[in-house]
Design a protein around this motif. Structure first.
Motif, mmCIF file in Angstrom:
data_model
loop_
_atom_site.group_PDB
_atom_site.id
_atom_site.type_symbol
_atom_site.label_atom_id
_atom_site.label_comp_id
_atom_site.label_asym_id
_atom_site.label_seq_id
_atom_site.Cartn_x
_atom_site.Cartn_y
_atom_site.Cartn_z
ATOM 1 N N THR A 156 -11.780 10.358 -4.279
ATOM 2 C CA THR A 156 -12.664 11.150 -3.440
ATOM 3 C C THR A 156 -12.144 12.556 -3.164
ATOM 4 N N ILE A 157 -10.840 12.699 -2.935
ATOM 5 C CA ILE A 157 -10.310 14.009 -2.576
ATOM 6 C C ILE A 157 -9.380 14.590 -3.643
ATOM 7 N N GLY A 158 -9.395 13.992 -4.838
ATOM 8 C CA GLY A 158 -8.547 14.521 -5.911
ATOM 9 C C GLY A 158 -7.082 14.178 -5.750
ATOM 10 N N ALA A 159 -6.793 13.075 -5.047
ATOM 11 C CA ALA A 159 -5.403 12.725 -4.741
ATOM 12 C C ALA A 159 -4.709 11.959 -5.858
ATOM 13 N N SER A 160 -5.448 11.516 -6.855
ATOM 14 C CA SER A 160 -4.851 10.646 -7.868
ATOM 15 C C SER A 160 -3.876 11.397 -8.761
ATOM 16 N N THR A 161 -2.879 10.665 -9.202
ATOM 17 C CA THR A 161 -1.917 11.150 -10.191
ATOM 18 C C THR A 161 -1.726 10.038 -11.217
ATOM 19 N N PRO A 162 -1.210 10.354 -12.395
ATOM 20 C CA PRO A 162 -0.960 9.288 -13.369
ATOM 21 C C PRO A 162 -0.101 8.162 -12.800
ATOM 22 N N ASP A 163 0.847 8.507 -11.915
ATOM 23 C CA ASP A 163 1.716 7.480 -11.330
ATOM 24 C C ASP A 163 0.952 6.520 -10.438
ATOM 25 N N LEU A 164 -0.217 6.935 -9.946
ATOM 26 C CA LEU A 164 -1.086 6.042 -9.179
ATOM 27 C C LEU A 164 -2.117 5.365 -10.066
ATOM 28 N N ILE A 165 -2.693 6.141 -10.966
ATOM 29 C CA ILE A 165 -3.813 5.660 -11.772
ATOM 30 C C ILE A 165 -3.396 4.522 -12.704
ATOM 31 N N THR A 222 -5.501 19.383 -14.451
ATOM 32 C CA THR A 222 -5.023 17.999 -14.306
ATOM 33 C C THR A 222 -5.940 16.955 -14.918
ATOM 34 N N TRP A 223 -7.057 17.392 -15.500
ATOM 35 C CA TRP A 223 -8.031 16.406 -15.973
ATOM 36 C C TRP A 223 -7.468 15.509 -17.072
ATOM 37 N N LEU A 224 -6.703 16.098 -18.001
ATOM 38 C CA LEU A 224 -6.256 15.338 -19.164
ATOM 39 C C LEU A 224 -5.301 14.225 -18.758
ATOM 40 N N GLU A 225 -4.339 14.544 -17.924
ATOM 41 C CA GLU A 225 -3.370 13.517 -17.536
ATOM 42 C C GLU A 225 -4.036 12.379 -16.771
ATOM 43 N N LYS A 226 -5.102 12.708 -16.023
ATOM 44 C CA LYS A 226 -5.781 11.668 -15.247
ATOM 45 C C LYS A 226 -6.612 10.743 -16.137
ATOM 46 N N VAL A 227 -7.429 11.320 -17.008
ATOM 47 C CA VAL A 227 -8.267 10.464 -17.852
ATOM 48 C C VAL A 227 -7.395 9.687 -18.835
ATOM 49 N N GLN A 228 -6.323 10.300 -19.293
ATOM 50 C CA GLN A 228 -5.423 9.614 -20.219
ATOM 51 C C GLN A 228 -4.753 8.424 -19.539
ATOM 52 N N ALA A 229 -4.358 8.607 -18.272
ATOM 53 C CA ALA A 229 -3.709 7.520 -17.545
ATOM 54 C C ALA A 229 -4.663 6.337 -17.364
ATOM 55 N N ALA A 230 -5.925 6.622 -17.034
ATOM 56 C CA ALA A 230 -6.898 5.543 -16.852
ATOM 57 C C ALA A 230 -7.197 4.853 -18.182
ATOM 58 N N TYR A 231 -7.378 5.641 -19.226
ATOM 59 C CA TYR A 231 -7.708 5.087 -20.543
ATOM 60 C C TYR A 231 -6.570 4.204 -21.059
ATOM 61 N N GLN A 232 -5.351 4.692 -20.934
ATOM 62 C CA GLN A 232 -4.206 3.931 -21.435
ATOM 63 C C GLN A 232 -4.014 2.624 -20.679
ATOM 64 N N GLU A 256 -17.642 17.554 -20.551
ATOM 65 C CA GLU A 256 -17.200 18.133 -21.825
ATOM 66 C C GLU A 256 -15.783 17.662 -22.168
ATOM 67 N N ASN A 257 -14.914 17.632 -21.149
ATOM 68 C CA ASN A 257 -13.534 17.204 -21.374
ATOM 69 C C ASN A 257 -13.461 15.709 -21.678
ATOM 70 N N LEU A 258 -14.240 14.933 -20.947
ATOM 71 C CA LEU A 258 -14.277 13.494 -21.196
ATOM 72 C C LEU A 258 -14.706 13.185 -22.626
ATOM 73 N N VAL A 259 -15.779 13.845 -23.049
ATOM 74 C CA VAL A 259 -16.315 13.602 -24.390
ATOM 75 C C VAL A 259 -15.284 13.975 -25.456
ATOM 76 N N ALA A 260 -14.625 15.116 -25.265
ATOM 77 C CA ALA A 260 -13.615 15.547 -26.236
ATOM 78 C C ALA A 260 -12.454 14.550 -26.294
ATOM 79 N N PHE A 261 -12.019 14.091 -25.136
ATOM 80 C CA PHE A 261 -10.910 13.135 -25.095
ATOM 81 C C PHE A 261 -11.292 11.824 -25.776
ATOM 82 N N LEU A 262 -12.448 11.291 -25.424
ATOM 83 C CA LEU A 262 -12.866 10.001 -25.964
ATOM 84 C C LEU A 262 -13.135 10.072 -27.462
ATOM 85 N N ALA A 263 -13.713 11.194 -27.909
ATOM 86 C CA ALA A 263 -13.924 11.379 -29.344
ATOM 87 C C ALA A 263 -12.592 11.415 -30.078
#
Length: 287
Positions: free
Chosen positions: A179-188, A214-224, A254-261
């Motif tokens: 909700t407030i952008g508090a997530s980090t890979p160490d949490l996700i 910070t978008w890449l590290e967050k989506v990557q952490a969730a995906y992994q 746009e970033n999500l699509v690029a990462f997932l592709a």
């Protein structure tokens, strides 16, 4: 690792709801129609809440009536804040999903839906039964899913406890909301890695708020960690005004699509319609 395919949700509702200037109904409808042409799995298109709370979306029913759904695979999602809103949303056959924000923070639950967590859980039970009767699917968003600014209790164990209660009610889709952008890979990473195998009957999603860096590290952490359900908004528009960093917004689609592709995921999106929608988003909500 999960066996289900990626589910991509575009969230114009989240992008529009904080805008002060009202977007005319016809303009809103035309933008959503363009998004339907892209081929997203889900479109979080509007909400059935008090017009005093979110005046921008007071015309959701009118917008819905103006949409042509005959040539799209995209399913519609409406956000609701209580049983009355759920009943309104469920009365529309065109809507497939009802989304409800359940906070793991007592303070935020009161601020967001004017309820205690116990009252909100009672609503979740009633909404799930309503969805079962009407052929809808309830998605519960665990707001403040990665921490809160109020000092309310938070830990992965708290999130797991909430998830256990939702599983007992029969909820099948739970999205962790940053909700407030508090997530980090160490949490996700550890949170998804713990929840996904512990609750195989639940499909977990990520509604992440990020800064441009910070978008890449967050989506990557969730995906992994095995998450395959992601929410985004074109241009990263919208988000929570309570975030400490003014650059924090929705995960840019746009970033999500690029990462997932890049991961070899088959998204089956119409690239020309996508670019037209992206341009419309910039004109509609930034210019």
């Amino acid at each position: 690792m999960p066996t289900h395919p990626v589910v991509l949700t575009e969230c114009p509702r989240d992008a529009m709801q904080g805008l002060h200037e009202f977007i005319p109904t016809a303009t809103k409808t035309a933008y959503l129609q363009q998004l339907l042409a892209v081929g997203f799995d889900v479109l979080d298109f509007g909400s059935f809440v008090s017009p005093r709370a979110i005046p921008q979306l007071r015309d959701t029913a009118e917008v819905l009536a103006g949409l042509d759904l005959s040539r799209t695979k995209t399913r519609l999602l409406a956000i609701v804040a209580n049983r009355r809103g759920a009943e309104q949303a469920a009365s529309h056959p065109e809507i497939s999903y009802l989304g409800f924000p359940l906070s793991v923070s007592e303070t935020f639950q009161r601020r967001n839906t004017n309820q205690t967590i116990a009252e909100a859980l009672a609503d979740v039970a009633a909404m799930h039964e309503l969805c079962e009767r009407t052929g809808k699917t309830l998605i519960v968003y665990l707001s403040m899913g990665f921490g809160n600014p109020y000092g309310d209790p938070y830990s992965p164990a708290v999130v797991a406890e909430f998830t256990q209660q939702l599983a007992a009610l029969g909820v099948r889709i739970v999205a962790l909301s940053d909700t407030i952008g508090a997530s980090t890979p160490d949490l996700i990473t550890p949170l998804f890695a713990e929840l996904i195998p512990a609750f195989p009957q639940i499909e977990f999603g990520a509604h992440l708020h990020t800064t441009p860096t910070t978008w890449l590290e967050k989506v990557q952490a969730a995906y992994q960690a095995g998450c395959r359900r992601f929410d985004g908004a074109l241009g990263g528009i919208g988000g929570c005004p309570m975030a400490a960093d003014v650059l924090t917004g929705n995960m840019a689609t746009e970033n999500l699509v690029a990462f997932l592709a890049g991961k070899g995921e088959e998204l089956r999106l119409d690239s020309e319609a996508f670019e037209q929608a992206r341009q419309q988003a910039m004109q509609l909500m930034i210019s």
